[in-house]
Write a protein that holds these residues in place. Structure first.
Motif: not given
Length: 316
Positions: A51-74
């Motif tokens: 639905r959003t860029f940020e949701l996509a970002l969180r998904d593939f970072v977790a898939e690639q590294t298993t690290f859960p992202l916290g706060y992000v900014e563009q």
């Protein structure tokens, strides 16, 4: 959709620079590590899935590294034509990738998993940016002669002036925020592995510094410059530190991010003037010497609703 856009095969990619501090060093979350270098977590935006860029970002970072992202900014949108090979192509026939970069900070560089994922010291990619022990020897020993040879060609005067200004070659002030400008100069002069890879360029003298895939070292340089700038007007350093810390640990964190050697007493006076920290009434026995007082960040209300960062009083 415009026919030209369809033919070009433009895709939107998302990348993220995740900073942390570990053992007194600034580190960044990387992936891969093959023959073309490490990469940043990077993946496609799929409109049908996310639905959003940020949701996509969180998904593939977790898939690639298993690290859960916290706060992000563009951070920035990287869409220049010719973002060179090895291009992060994410679909059949894709010839142009527009990458939206993000910046994230964490005080918990926890263990990561995934192909080649690791916390990598930032200054391995930009060793000339480390002035904590004084002016890096490699600037005068390697970089200055190589840039002088490059500047001897066309447009000699403006090239030489640019090199002198960015690398403080004639006693000028070192501007720690111009990380991207220095990397782009070295790239243009053919002094980086990426320039050799992309254009077959070469110049006398190899400049140390780990390579990265695609234009990820440019993205990382942009993020470092942004973070170094934000240190001075936002309390971002506390997003990288634990809940309690000594003032020496806080100074070491500021030095690791800025790449500068800071004057101890002036730094402490500057911290006290901001009102951003308060003593906890407890001592740390982990300093290896006399126990030091522990402090904590007071939070956003500390500045009375204003926004403030930390002054960086250099030794020089």
């Amino acid at each position: 959709m415009n026919r030209a856009v369809q033919d070009q095969g433009v895709l939107i990619g998302l990348s993220v620079v995740v900073f942390a501090l570990r053992d007194g060093e600034a580190v960044v979350l990387t992936t891969g590590g093959g023959p073309d270098g490490a990469g940043l977590p990077f993946g496609p935006f799929e409109p049908t899935r996310h639905r959003t860029f940020e949701l996509a970002l969180r998904d593939f970072v977790a898939e690639q590294t298993t690290f859960p992202l916290g706060y992000v900014e563009q951070l920035y949108t990287f869409g220049d034509a010719g973002r060179e090979s090895p291009r992060a192509e994410m679909g059949v026939g894709a010839r142009r990738v527009v990458s939206v970069g993000y910046l994230a900070l964490t005080h918990d560089p926890s263990a990561v998993a995934g192909p080649g994922s690791a916390w990598t010291p930032v200054l391995e990619f930009f060793p000339w940016e480390d002035w904590r022990r004084g002016r890096p020897d490699m600037i005068d020993r390697l970089i200055a002669p190589a840039l002088a040879a490059w500047a001897a060609g066309p447009d000699a005067a403006p090239r030489a002036a640019r090199a002198e200004r960015l690398f403080a070659l004639k006693g000028g002030r070192w501007n720690e925020q111009q990380v991207l400008e220095r990397y782009e100069l070295l790239y243009e002069a053919g002094l980086t592995p990426e320039a050799v890879r992309d254009h077959g360029q070469s110049a006398p003298g190899a400049i140390p510094g780990r390579a990265m895939v695609s234009d990820h070292r440019r993205i990382l340089a942009t993020a470092i410059g942004r973070l170094r700038s934000k240190l001075k007007y936002r309390p971002v350093l506390f997003d990288l530190t634990p809940d309690t810390f000594t003032l020496s640990q806080l100074q070491a964190a500021a030095e690791a991010v800025s790449g500068l050697s800071l004057h101890k007493q002036n730094f402490r006076r500057g911290v006290e003037r901001t009102g951003l920290v308060e003593p906890t009434g407890r001592l740390s026995a982990a300093t290896g010497g006399r126990p030091a007082e522990l402090y904590r960040y007071r939070g956003a209300e500390a500045s009375g609703g204003g926004v403030t960062g930390l002054s960086l009083p250099g030794q020089r």
